[in-house]
Design a protein around this motif. Structure first.
Motif, PDB file in Angstrom:
ATOM      1  N   TRP A 142       0.817  -1.284   0.016  1.00 46.86           N
ATOM      2  CA  TRP A 142      -0.049  -0.061  -0.015  1.00 46.86           C
ATOM      3  C   TRP A 142       0.862   1.328   0.183  1.00 46.86           C
ATOM      4  N   LEU A 143       0.456   2.216  -0.492  1.00 45.04           N
ATOM      5  CA  LEU A 143       1.016   3.531  -0.563  1.00 45.04           C
ATOM      6  C   LEU A 143       0.200   4.351   0.652  1.00 45.04           C
ATOM      7  N   LEU A 177       2.202  18.401   7.648  1.00 44.47           N
ATOM      8  CA  LEU A 177       2.459  17.984   6.363  1.00 44.47           C
ATOM      9  C   LEU A 177       2.270  16.617   6.143  1.00 44.47           C
ATOM     10  N   ARG A 178       1.995  16.063   4.825  1.00 46.53           N
ATOM     11  CA  ARG A 178       1.690  14.860   4.541  1.00 46.53           C
ATOM     12  C   ARG A 178       2.968  13.988   3.972  1.00 46.53           C
ATOM     13  N   HIS A 179       3.310  13.062   4.792  1.00 47.71           N
ATOM     14  CA  HIS A 179       4.480  12.312   4.529  1.00 47.71           C
ATOM     15  C   HIS A 179       4.100  10.800   3.947  1.00 47.71           C
ATOM     16  N   TYR A 180       4.944  10.422   2.722  1.00 50.38           N
ATOM     17  CA  TYR A 180       4.346   9.373   1.992  1.00 50.38           C
ATOM     18  C   TYR A 180       5.345   8.158   2.246  1.00 50.38           C
ATOM     19  N   PHE A 181       4.571   7.053   2.301  1.00 47.59           N
ATOM     20  CA  PHE A 181       5.181   5.686   2.448  1.00 47.59           C
ATOM     21  C   PHE A 181       4.912   4.663   1.749  1.00 47.59           C
ATOM     22  N   ALA A 182       5.733   3.800   1.024  1.00 47.81           N
ATOM     23  CA  ALA A 182       5.316   2.449   0.263  1.00 47.81           C
ATOM     24  C   ALA A 182       5.583   1.348   1.208  1.00 47.81           C
ATOM     25  N   VAL A 183       4.679   0.537   1.509  1.00 48.14           N
ATOM     26  CA  VAL A 183       4.916  -0.401   2.550  1.00 48.14           C
ATOM     27  C   VAL A 183       4.448  -1.703   1.730  1.00 48.14           C
ATOM     28  N   GLY A 184       5.368  -2.803   1.921  1.00 39.79           N
ATOM     29  CA  GLY A 184       5.060  -3.909   1.138  1.00 39.79           C
ATOM     30  C   GLY A 184       4.542  -5.011   2.259  1.00 39.79           C
ATOM     31  N   GLY A 216       7.147  -6.798   2.462  1.00 35.21           N
ATOM     32  CA  GLY A 216       7.766  -6.604   3.961  1.00 35.21           C
ATOM     33  C   GLY A 216       8.728  -5.607   4.044  1.00 35.21           C
ATOM     34  N   GLU A 217       9.102  -4.818   2.981  1.00 31.66           N
ATOM     35  CA  GLU A 217       9.984  -3.568   2.956  1.00 31.66           C
ATOM     36  C   GLU A 217       9.053  -2.337   3.058  1.00 31.66           C
ATOM     37  N   VAL A 218       9.833  -1.266   3.825  1.00 30.99           N
ATOM     38  CA  VAL A 218       9.036   0.077   3.840  1.00 30.99           C
ATOM     39  C   VAL A 218      10.075   0.852   3.050  1.00 30.99           C
ATOM     40  N   ARG A 219       9.353   1.756   2.202  1.00 33.47           N
ATOM     41  CA  ARG A 219      10.212   2.803   1.564  1.00 33.47           C
ATOM     42  C   ARG A 219       9.508   4.154   1.899  1.00 33.47           C
ATOM     43  N   GLU A 220      10.616   5.035   2.435  1.00 33.90           N
ATOM     44  CA  GLU A 220      10.035   6.398   2.745  1.00 33.90           C
ATOM     45  C   GLU A 220       9.916   7.160   1.581  1.00 33.90           C
ATOM     46  N   LEU A 221       8.743   7.890   1.225  1.00 30.12           N
ATOM     47  CA  LEU A 221       9.048   8.558  -0.227  1.00 30.12           C
ATOM     48  C   LEU A 221       8.983  10.227   0.114  1.00 30.12           C
TER      49      LEU A 221
END
Length: 94
Positions: free
Chosen positions: A5-6, A20-27, A78-83
């Motif tokens: 999910w984004l 502020l909105r901070h975005y993450f991609a979570v696996g 399972g990985e998290v990416r800070e966008l």
């Protein structure tokens, strides 16, 4: 079917007039797990907004990510990416 999910999280920062909105991609397949994981990561940046701001919820699942989409951006299950703070257009197109 969603493989990840984004997620957008509203974060209150010192010196900013509004969160502020901070975005993450979570696996993770589970949307709730992705939201909680993004909250944990966003907490490292600042204080999480406690209520909606200008119609935006403090934590919001923006879009499901397919496994193919995750692979195209190098996001492993399972990985998290800070966008970051900018709207993640590349993750939303296609």
């Amino acid at each position: 079917m969603a493989a990840g999910w984004l997620i957008g999280v509203l974060v209150e920062l010192v010196g900013e007039p509004a969160p502020l909105r901070h975005y993450f991609a979570v696996g993770h397949e589970d949307q709730a797990k992705c939201e909680w994981t993004a909250l944990d990561w966003a907490g490292r940046t600042g204080r999480i907004a406690s209520s909606p701001v200008a119609g935006q919820e403090p934590v919001e699942a923006i879009r499901p990510l397919t496994l193919a989409r995750m692979k195209s951006f190098g996001l492993a299950p399972g990985e998290v990416r800070e966008l970051g703070w900018r709207h993640p257009r590349r993750w939303l197109t296609g």
